[in-house]
Motif scaffolding. Structure first.
Motif, PDB file in Angstrom:
ATOM      1  N   SER A  17      18.319  10.303   6.449  1.00  0.00           N
ATOM      2  CA  SER A  17      18.416  11.838   5.915  1.00  0.00           C
ATOM      3  C   SER A  17      18.185  11.492   4.231  1.00  0.00           C
ATOM      4  O   SER A  17      18.222  10.341   3.773  1.00  0.00           O
ATOM      5  N   GLY A  18      18.369  12.606   3.446  1.00  0.00           N
ATOM      6  CA  GLY A  18      18.563  12.479   2.153  1.00  0.00           C
ATOM      7  C   GLY A  18      18.442  13.889   1.400  1.00  0.00           C
ATOM      8  O   GLY A  18      18.494  14.985   1.865  1.00  0.00           O
ATOM      9  N   VAL A  19      18.668  14.042  -0.143  1.00  0.00           N
ATOM     10  CA  VAL A  19      18.980  15.170  -0.858  1.00  0.00           C
ATOM     11  C   VAL A  19      17.774  14.830  -1.997  1.00  0.00           C
ATOM     12  O   VAL A  19      17.747  13.937  -2.788  1.00  0.00           O
ATOM     13  N   GLN A  20      16.959  16.004  -2.110  1.00  0.00           N
ATOM     14  CA  GLN A  20      15.913  16.062  -2.800  1.00  0.00           C
ATOM     15  C   GLN A  20      16.477  16.489  -4.304  1.00  0.00           C
ATOM     16  O   GLN A  20      17.281  17.409  -4.217  1.00  0.00           O
ATOM     17  N   THR A  21      16.220  15.860  -5.199  1.00  0.00           N
ATOM     18  CA  THR A  21      16.722  16.172  -6.714  1.00  0.00           C
ATOM     19  C   THR A  21      15.385  16.376  -7.546  1.00  0.00           C
ATOM     20  O   THR A  21      14.240  15.766  -7.575  1.00  0.00           O
ATOM     21  N   ARG A  22      15.248  17.566  -8.541  1.00  0.00           N
ATOM     22  CA  ARG A  22      14.019  18.026  -9.177  1.00  0.00           C
ATOM     23  C   ARG A  22      12.751  17.635  -8.593  1.00  0.00           C
ATOM     24  O   ARG A  22      11.912  17.051  -9.247  1.00  0.00           O
ATOM     25  N   SER A  23      12.794  18.324  -7.322  1.00  0.00           N
ATOM     26  CA  SER A  23      11.469  17.998  -6.522  1.00  0.00           C
ATOM     27  C   SER A  23      10.649  19.192  -6.524  1.00  0.00           C
ATOM     28  O   SER A  23      10.739  20.232  -7.115  1.00  0.00           O
ATOM     29  N   HIS A  24       9.410  18.981  -5.950  1.00  0.00           N
ATOM     30  CA  HIS A  24       8.405  19.776  -6.067  1.00  0.00           C
ATOM     31  C   HIS A  24       7.505  19.884  -4.442  1.00  0.00           C
ATOM     32  O   HIS A  24       7.651  19.068  -3.747  1.00  0.00           O
ATOM     33  N   PHE A  25       6.638  21.049  -4.482  1.00  0.00           N
ATOM     34  CA  PHE A  25       5.685  21.114  -3.162  1.00  0.00           C
ATOM     35  C   PHE A  25       4.518  21.244  -3.435  1.00  0.00           C
ATOM     36  O   PHE A  25       3.881  21.982  -4.276  1.00  0.00           O
ATOM     37  N   ASP A  26       3.586  20.571  -2.710  1.00  0.00           N
ATOM     38  CA  ASP A  26       2.271  20.911  -2.349  1.00  0.00           C
ATOM     39  C   ASP A  26       1.232  20.734  -3.871  1.00  0.00           C
ATOM     40  O   ASP A  26       0.875  21.654  -4.405  1.00  0.00           O
ATOM     41  N   GLN A  60      -0.459  15.580  -3.130  1.00  0.00           N
ATOM     42  CA  GLN A  60       0.476  15.593  -2.026  1.00  0.00           C
ATOM     43  C   GLN A  60       0.417  16.992  -1.386  1.00  0.00           C
ATOM     44  O   GLN A  60       1.365  17.654  -1.452  1.00  0.00           O
ATOM     45  N   LYS A  61      -0.771  17.119  -0.781  1.00  0.00           N
ATOM     46  CA  LYS A  61      -0.777  18.487  -0.121  1.00  0.00           C
ATOM     47  C   LYS A  61       0.134  18.825   0.748  1.00  0.00           C
ATOM     48  O   LYS A  61       0.054  17.907   1.930  1.00  0.00           O
ATOM     49  N   GLY A  62       0.746  20.097   0.833  1.00  0.00           N
ATOM     50  CA  GLY A  62       1.407  20.520   1.989  1.00  0.00           C
ATOM     51  C   GLY A  62       2.731  19.326   2.272  1.00  0.00           C
ATOM     52  O   GLY A  62       3.699  19.701   3.129  1.00  0.00           O
ATOM     53  N   LYS A  63       3.200  18.718   1.209  1.00  0.00           N
ATOM     54  CA  LYS A  63       4.286  17.935   1.207  1.00  0.00           C
ATOM     55  C   LYS A  63       5.286  17.989   0.123  1.00  0.00           C
ATOM     56  O   LYS A  63       5.088  18.611  -0.947  1.00  0.00           O
ATOM     57  N   VAL A  64       6.538  17.906   0.437  1.00  0.00           N
ATOM     58  CA  VAL A  64       7.531  17.825  -0.626  1.00  0.00           C
ATOM     59  C   VAL A  64       7.479  16.387  -1.375  1.00  0.00           C
ATOM     60  O   VAL A  64       7.447  15.467  -0.704  1.00  0.00           O
ATOM     61  N   TYR A  65       7.803  16.506  -2.729  1.00  0.00           N
ATOM     62  CA  TYR A  65       7.616  15.153  -3.393  1.00  0.00           C
ATOM     63  C   TYR A  65       8.472  15.221  -4.477  1.00  0.00           C
ATOM     64  O   TYR A  65       9.056  16.268  -4.974  1.00  0.00           O
ATOM     65  N   GLY A  83      22.535   6.302  -0.799  1.00  0.00           N
ATOM     66  CA  GLY A  83      23.184   6.460  -2.273  1.00  0.00           C
ATOM     67  C   GLY A  83      21.931   5.872  -3.167  1.00  0.00           C
ATOM     68  O   GLY A  83      21.925   6.046  -4.406  1.00  0.00           O
ATOM     69  N   GLY A  84      21.090   5.382  -2.516  1.00  0.00           N
ATOM     70  CA  GLY A  84      20.010   4.616  -2.997  1.00  0.00           C
ATOM     71  C   GLY A  84      19.031   5.809  -3.558  1.00  0.00           C
ATOM     72  O   GLY A  84      19.143   6.717  -2.986  1.00  0.00           O
ATOM     73  N   ILE A  85      17.981   5.375  -4.416  1.00  0.00           N
ATOM     74  CA  ILE A  85      17.020   6.606  -4.932  1.00  0.00           C
ATOM     75  C   ILE A  85      15.572   6.322  -4.517  1.00  0.00           C
ATOM     76  O   ILE A  85      15.010   5.123  -4.739  1.00  0.00           O
ATOM     77  N   TYR A  86      14.952   7.023  -3.524  1.00  0.00           N
ATOM     78  CA  TYR A  86      13.697   6.832  -3.191  1.00  0.00           C
ATOM     79  C   TYR A  86      12.725   8.018  -3.698  1.00  0.00           C
ATOM     80  O   TYR A  86      13.221   9.220  -4.099  1.00  0.00           O
ATOM     81  N   ASP A  87      11.514   7.862  -4.202  1.00  0.00           N
ATOM     82  CA  ASP A  87      10.552   8.754  -4.597  1.00  0.00           C
ATOM     83  C   ASP A  87       9.753   9.170  -3.260  1.00  0.00           C
ATOM     84  O   ASP A  87       8.760   8.629  -3.037  1.00  0.00           O
ATOM     85  N   GLU A  88      10.246  10.349  -2.557  1.00  0.00           N
ATOM     86  CA  GLU A  88       9.450  10.847  -1.403  1.00  0.00           C
ATOM     87  C   GLU A  88       8.097  11.455  -1.894  1.00  0.00           C
ATOM     88  O   GLU A  88       7.680  12.086  -2.716  1.00  0.00           O
ATOM     89  N   ALA A  89       7.402  10.628  -0.953  1.00  0.00           N
ATOM     90  CA  ALA A  89       5.824  11.030  -0.936  1.00  0.00           C
ATOM     91  C   ALA A  89       5.080  10.521  -2.215  1.00  0.00           C
ATOM     92  O   ALA A  89       4.068  11.185  -2.494  1.00  0.00           O
ATOM     93  N   ARG A  90       5.584   9.656  -3.048  1.00  0.00           N
ATOM     94  CA  ARG A  90       5.202   9.164  -4.229  1.00  0.00           C
ATOM     95  C   ARG A  90       5.040   7.910  -4.434  1.00  0.00           C
ATOM     96  O   ARG A  90       4.337   7.028  -3.992  1.00  0.00           O
ATOM     97  N   ARG A  91       6.177   7.241  -5.129  1.00  0.00           N
ATOM     98  CA  ARG A  91       6.270   5.949  -5.547  1.00  0.00           C
ATOM     99  C   ARG A  91       7.273   5.197  -4.581  1.00  0.00           C
ATOM    100  O   ARG A  91       7.027   3.969  -4.852  1.00  0.00           O
ATOM    101  N   GLN A  92       7.653   5.763  -3.710  1.00  0.00           N
ATOM    102  CA  GLN A  92       8.671   5.385  -2.538  1.00  0.00           C
ATOM    103  C   GLN A  92       9.820   4.639  -3.425  1.00  0.00           C
ATOM    104  O   GLN A  92      10.564   5.552  -4.165  1.00  0.00           O
TER     105      GLN A  92
END
Length: 460
Positions: free
Chosen positions: A97-106, A110-115, A130-139
């Protein structure tokens, strides 16, 4: 003085003092604010997937759904600088699981995705919570290969306390009061906060629950929390060092403006041609693949023995280069100078990737000696920046990293190392790779390759 006059004077004095020195009252903006009222999902909305979120006994409960993509419960409000704290518990030991920070949608990309940046909760054996991942973008931005000591912070089957600090371009994380990750990233100065239920396709993971509670945020009068200076910082602001990095002993080897600190491997000054310093990069120019035929290799003015070296590189299609260490310049060569080499290569288009033995000439390998064991997800596309790292410990243990992932390790001077040298192109050089110290080298292999954010920390 009459008693009535005395009392009147005292009363006046008290009122005057009270007027000029009113009692201190707490500033509402300085206090923590609850993002979850404990009863409803007011202030939140669901995005992307079809997983379920509901409130049970003062807790937000997310439940996995088969064949759903990643599902997010996100704040309706966006946040810039903040400190966020919450407690998380997972039923599953196989998902994440995870917690998004300063994130965006669509977005168009990234159509239809949280990133956006996500702080990972990972109960698996990998243990990157506790590591940091870039959802739907840079991984992955900060996998815990960069801070393995923090892997034990997560407690399975229990609520885990997560603290996330976003101030300016810096994101820091703590899990159960253990400092975990530190990323400096100039993109996304604000965005929403989100809670993730990861998508699943395994029937055994269906119906698994993730629990979120005690979610609070502070957004004003923020002061950065000190972070241990010995923890590696992922810094995407080119050619800069944070105060924490400076305190930890890091130094820039390229100032982003000049060639100061480097000279030709052939001796003398910096090459008059073949290299270009512009736009914050140091670039070796193309000479149609002719090794060391244009400007030639460049080496650091100083020599190093035990160190942590980090650098960014950007390849052009089909390009070949390398970052070498323990370069003594004692060997007489026709082409590039000799040294242990972190291979910088387009594995898909350059023929060198198919040469050598078992892939030991591919990207981030110890060239011609040991293959890098890397996942494709840690290889950024040609034309984008990659982060290389070489750590040489005082005991001669050596590690190579690519974009935060450790891809190989070996013991310099060990029997295994010498056996590899004996069947390599380096076998003609006595005691190859075992010098007590040497220069660092950026290779001119005849292809256009750019470098920046070259920094080093000497290890004692």
């Amino acid at each position: 003085m009459k008693p009535t006059t005395f009392l009147t004077t005292c009363a006046a004095t008290f009122l005057l003092t009270a007027f000029h020195n009113p009692p201190a009252t707490p500033k509402v903006a300085d206090t923590w604010q609850n993002l979850f009222d404990g009863k409803t999902l007011k202030g939140w909305k669901k995005l992307a997937g079809t997983a379920d979120y509901k409130v049970e006994n003062g807790v937000i409960v997310g439940t996995t759904v088969m064949n759903s993509g990643n599902t997010f419960l996100v704040t309706e409000k966006e946040y810039g600088d903040f400190v966020l704290e919450l407690d998380i518990k997972m039923e599953s030991t196989d998902g994440n699981s995870g917690v998004q920070t300063r994130s965006h949608f669509d977005s168009p990309q990234q159509k239809g995705k949280v990133y956006g940046r996500q702080v990972e909760i990972d109960p698996t054996a990998r243990s990157w919570s506790g590591g940091i991942y870039d959802e739907a973008r840079r991984q992955w931005l900060y996998p815990l290969d960069l801070h393995p000591e923090a892997k034990t912070a997560y407690k399975a089957g229990q609520y885990n306390h997560l603290k996330i600090e976003c101030i300016g371009n810096e994101t820091k994380t703590w899990l159960n009061n253990v400092p975990v990750a530190y990323v400096v990233d100039p993109i996304d100065p604000k965005g929403f906060i989100g809670l993730q239920v990861h998508g699943i396709s395994d029937k055994a993971q269906e119906g698994k629950k993730i629990y979120f509670k005690d979610i609070k945020i502070k957004t004003t009068n923020l002061q950065p929390t000190p972070f241990p200076a010995d923890v590696y910082v992922v810094n995407f602001e080119p050619n800069t060092l944070t105060a924490t990095e400076k305190k930890g002993g890091w130094k820039l080897l390229f100032d982003g403006k000049t060639n100061k600190g480097w000279h030709s491997a052939k001796g003398g000054a910096f090459p008059a041609q073949g290299w270009q310093v512009t736009d914050g990069t140091m670039t070796v120019l193309s000479s149609e693949g002719k090794e060391a035929a244009n400007g030639g290799d460049i080496v650091s003015d100083d020599q190093y023995s035990a160190f942590d070296l980090s650098f960014e590189f950007k390849l052009t299609p089909g390009a070949n280069s390398g970052v070498k260490y323990f370069v003594t310049l004692d060997e007489k060569t026709q082409g590039s100078a000799i040294g242990l080499e972190y291979q910088v290569l387009d594995d898909e288009l350059h023929p060198d990737a198919k040469l050598g033995r078992d892939g030991n000439r591919t990207l981030s390998s110890l060239y011609d000696l040991k293959k890098a064991d890397k996942s494709p997800r840690f290889i950024h596309p040609i034309g984008e920046w990659n982060v290389g790292r070489v750590v040489v410990y005082p005991n001669n243990h050596v590690e190579h990293y690519l974009n935060g992932s450790k891809v190989l390790e070996y013991e310099r001077g060990s029997k295994e190392f010498r056996d590899l040298v004996a069947i390599s192109k380096y076998k003609v050089w006595p005691n190859f790779g075992e010098a007590p110290k040497g220069h660092l080298l950026l290779q001119d292999h005849g292809n256009r390759v750019s470098f920046r954010s070259i920094k080093i920390k000497e290890l004692k």
